[in-house]
Scaffold this active site. Sequence first.
Site, PDB file in Angstrom:
ATOM      1  N   ARG A   1       0.830  -1.218   0.000  1.00 57.09           N
ATOM      2  CA  ARG A   1       0.000   0.000   0.000  1.00 57.09           C
ATOM      3  C   ARG A   1       0.858   1.259   0.000  1.00 57.09           C
ATOM      4  O   ARG A   1       0.502   2.275   0.615  1.00 57.09           O
ATOM      5  CB  ARG A   1      -0.968   0.019   1.184  1.00 57.09           C
ATOM      6  CG  ARG A   1      -1.733  -1.264   1.393  1.00 57.09           C
ATOM      7  CD  ARG A   1      -2.401  -1.774   0.147  1.00 57.09           C
ATOM      8  NE  ARG A   1      -3.050  -3.060   0.371  1.00 57.09           N
ATOM      9  CZ  ARG A   1      -3.627  -3.757  -0.622  1.00 57.09           C
ATOM     10  NH1 ARG A   1      -3.603  -3.325  -1.869  1.00 57.09           N
ATOM     11  NH2 ARG A   1      -4.212  -4.893  -0.361  1.00 57.09           N
TER      12      ARG A   1
ATOM     13  N   GLU B   1      -6.005 -12.222   8.263  1.00 65.18           N
ATOM     14  CA  GLU B   1      -5.681 -12.316   6.833  1.00 65.18           C
ATOM     15  C   GLU B   1      -4.620 -13.385   6.562  1.00 65.18           C
ATOM     16  O   GLU B   1      -3.682 -13.157   5.808  1.00 65.18           O
ATOM     17  CB  GLU B   1      -5.207 -10.958   6.306  1.00 65.18           C
ATOM     18  CG  GLU B   1      -6.273  -9.891   6.383  1.00 65.18           C
ATOM     19  CD  GLU B   1      -5.877  -8.566   5.725  1.00 65.18           C
ATOM     20  OE1 GLU B   1      -4.695  -8.208   5.807  1.00 65.18           O
ATOM     21  OE2 GLU B   1      -6.757  -7.916   5.153  1.00 65.18           O
TER      22      GLU B   1
ATOM     23  N   ASP C   1     -11.823  -1.105   7.733  1.00 67.10           N
ATOM     24  CA  ASP C   1     -10.452  -1.039   7.231  1.00 67.10           C
ATOM     25  C   ASP C   1     -10.125   0.279   6.543  1.00 67.10           C
ATOM     26  O   ASP C   1     -10.030   0.322   5.319  1.00 67.10           O
ATOM     27  CB  ASP C   1     -10.232  -2.206   6.253  1.00 67.10           C
ATOM     28  CG  ASP C   1      -8.768  -2.375   5.901  1.00 67.10           C
ATOM     29  OD1 ASP C   1      -7.941  -1.690   6.505  1.00 67.10           O
ATOM     30  OD2 ASP C   1      -8.468  -3.194   5.023  1.00 67.10           O
TER      31      ASP C   1
ATOM     32  N   GLU D   1      -4.514   3.329  15.528  1.00 67.04           N
ATOM     33  CA  GLU D   1      -3.805   3.114  14.260  1.00 67.04           C
ATOM     34  C   GLU D   1      -4.534   3.872  13.157  1.00 67.04           C
ATOM     35  O   GLU D   1      -5.651   3.522  12.784  1.00 67.04           O
ATOM     36  CB  GLU D   1      -3.725   1.618  13.909  1.00 67.04           C
ATOM     37  CG  GLU D   1      -3.007   1.355  12.591  1.00 67.04           C
ATOM     38  CD  GLU D   1      -2.844  -0.136  12.263  1.00 67.04           C
ATOM     39  OE1 GLU D   1      -2.480  -0.929  13.157  1.00 67.04           O
ATOM     40  OE2 GLU D   1      -3.077  -0.500  11.099  1.00 67.04           O
TER      41      GLU D   1
ATOM     42  N   GLU E   1      -4.419   4.315   0.911  1.00 72.03           N
ATOM     43  CA  GLU E   1      -4.826   3.062   0.258  1.00 72.03           C
ATOM     44  C   GLU E   1      -6.231   3.168  -0.340  1.00 72.03           C
ATOM     45  O   GLU E   1      -6.473   2.742  -1.456  1.00 72.03           O
ATOM     46  CB  GLU E   1      -4.783   1.915   1.284  1.00 72.03           C
ATOM     47  CG  GLU E   1      -5.279   0.603   0.717  1.00 72.03           C
ATOM     48  CD  GLU E   1      -5.234  -0.534   1.742  1.00 72.03           C
ATOM     49  OE1 GLU E   1      -4.790  -0.303   2.881  1.00 72.03           O
ATOM     50  OE2 GLU E   1      -5.637  -1.652   1.380  1.00 72.03           O
TER      51      GLU E   1
HETATM   52  C1  BDP Z   1      -5.519  -3.654   4.690  1.00 73.73           C
HETATM   53  C2  BDP Z   1      -4.547  -3.763   3.568  1.00 73.73           C
HETATM   54  C3  BDP Z   1      -3.592  -4.904   3.719  1.00 73.73           C
HETATM   55  C4  BDP Z   1      -2.973  -4.876   5.089  1.00 73.73           C
HETATM   56  C5  BDP Z   1      -4.066  -4.905   6.130  1.00 73.73           C
HETATM   57  C6  BDP Z   1      -3.554  -4.757   7.551  1.00 73.73           C
HETATM   58  O1  BDP Z   1      -5.265  -3.893   2.357  1.00 73.73           O
HETATM   59  O2  BDP Z   1      -2.628  -4.781   2.706  1.00 73.73           O
HETATM   60  O3  BDP Z   1      -2.099  -5.933   5.269  1.00 73.73           O
HETATM   61  O4  BDP Z   1      -4.939  -3.842   5.936  1.00 73.73           O
HETATM   62  O5  BDP Z   1      -3.777  -3.701   8.123  1.00 73.73           O
HETATM   63  O6  BDP Z   1      -5.977  -2.347   4.675  1.00 73.73           O
HETATM   64  O7  BDP Z   1      -2.943  -5.667   8.084  1.00 73.73           O
END
Ligand code: BDP
Length: 717
Positions: free
Chosen positions: A186, A309, A383, A405, A411
């Site tokens: 990002r 994720e 997000d 955070e 992004e």
């Molecule tokens: C999302 C992003 C991803 C990040 C994730 C995170 O798309 O690339 O790894 O957050 O915060 O916004 O871990």
Amino acid sequence: MMKTIKIYFVLLAIIIAAFSVNADDGYGLWLNYQKAPEPVLKNYHQQIKSMMVLKNSPTLKVAENELFKGLVGILGRQVSVVSEIEEGSVVAGNISALNSLLNEKIKSEIKDAGEEGYIISSVESEGKNIILITANSDVGVLYGVFNFLQLLQTGKDIGKLDIISSPKVKIRVLNHWDNLDRTVERGYAGFSLWDWHRLPGYLDPRYTDYARANASLGINGTVLNNVNANPAMLTPQFLEKAAALADIFRPYGLKVYLSVKFSSPVDIGGLNTADPLEIDVQEWWKKKIEEVYSYIPDFGGLLIKANSEGQPGPQNYDRTHAEGANMLADALAPFGGIVMWRAFVYDNNVPDDRAKQAQNEFKPLDVQFRDNVLVQVKNGPIDFQPREPFHPLFGAMPGTPLMMEFQITQEYLGQATNLVYLAPMYKECLDSDTYAKGEGSTVAKVVDGSLENHKLTGMAGVANTGNDRNWTGHLFGQSNWFTFGKLAWNHELTSEEIAEDWIKMTFYSDSEVVASIKKIMLESRETTVNYMTPLGLHHIMGRGHHYGPGPWVTGGRPDWTSLYYHKADKEGIGFDRTPSGSNATGQYFKPVADMFANLETCPEEYLLWFHHLPWDYKMKSGKTLWEEICIHYYDGVKSVRNMQVAWGALQDKIDSEKFKHVQMLLSVQEKEAVWWRNSCVLYFQTFSEMPIPNGFEKPDQTLEYYRKLTFRFAPGN
Ligand code: BDP
């Protein structure tokens, strides 16, 4: 009185040379120190005659160089460096060095300034009028020097200074999502600043400039690598490289932190488990942390993304986040290190509503974390969307310090082609009232620890820097780095104040220009929300790269599709998060929960975040929901066009390089805004089956055209 006057001719020559070459390609950030305009210049000349920094540390040496450089630039003349005070001296040093010059007021006030705070004060000493910059620590003095220079850069009256300032949160860190191969997750400003391959032998001068920029904002830490961490980060080869950076950053008060992969004991340690309750695993981490401190004696600590994720974590071993975090906290505690454990979790099992998952998992763990653990929570529950309601975890874990955070890199906000000033978005979250302890329990008070009396507090910003010459890709991206630092120090500053300072420090222009740029900045976030995700829409961007619109994204994991979030069908649109739906509203405290759940009281900017409504639902304006959606999308584009006109009018008033850079990007932004608007309106129209209101320009491309666009090499992916 004997005076030793050293005039730094050589340094001066270098500074002048530096200003005349590449002065305005943006590299100098807000720290170019251009000559102050009249009439303030005249006052400054009268008030500042010389400078003196009592230095006995690398940090104070930095402070001295900075003060000298700043004064020479701003005053546009030589500055005497004296060893005894004289009328008009600017004197900086820590309280022990300056003891004899401190009056009773300063002596008593400095106690409140804490470890990193400072005092800037006009005082009379031995019959001479001087300006004192003092602090309990050397880094406090450095922060004071930067702040004093900022006063001059922004044309403030320095006749009677009486400033005491200290940070409201303790850990003020950038999170770099930088990979070891120099790509940046990002990241839209080129490759990573960290040239891992040539480290530690080659030390790019840019590392020093980076540390200096952060120190100028009071940022005191940096997490060097991506939260999707490569376990190699903890190998001796990379620790040596990280240590080289830490050595450069140290005089600037900038501590190094690292992101780690939870499975590191298996990945690089040769163990067959990373179970946090296994003695071998605990021992492995203890030894590893000891090793890290042998490279970086003032190492700050670890940032972890676990069970999110696809990243491994304690849940792989049926352990909780607290058990995972505490194992690392125990390894770090003997050295004073901390753990920043992220609450951005969603696992392989798709939940009933992703917005609820963090609270479901973390709230039951309150008070189970060690004292040196912070739980790091994104501003909103999904997000980093252009607009989200505040995260319901804020206020819900009184026994645990929660760290904010924010995402500085854009992004979901147009990446590096859109001018979007993020202060209003950060402030919207910080100023939100959680009602955790009744009215006035703002998110800011949760984060700064004042609500529950937490001493360990923090704010993280996902960095937008890269190796582009201007650091952030878009010149206005610099304002967001600047804003993050300023708000981490003092969240009470307004978006307007921050914008005004940044503009003055970046463009050196008259008040008309400042006002015009400020207007552009202050409106830019709402403009972006309008052409991307108005009225509470969210997560409807292109798949994977997140570049541009993708309301049609379906297939695969449901909570990675747009359909999951907008739920548009012939009946209506929006995510029902009220008690009749997912009941995410139930995660908020009482009056807030009801406010969001009740259609009468739910602010329209969050409408479709919390409610699924028919296309002909009557809005407060009297128009239908469909019409309002269209109006917002069209307004967004119109505002970008207004920004273009306003910017165009500045052509002869600001530096031409900066002017052209922004002008070109605004024209890209206009095209992207149209692309967003047309895609979303045409797509949602397939469900609403209602016409685009009269008077609006018709999309010049078909929905099919937009759906077929592909972006194979979009950055940051
Ligand atoms: C999302 C992003 C991803 C990040 C994730 C995170 O798309 O690339 O790894 O957050 O915060 O916004 O871990």
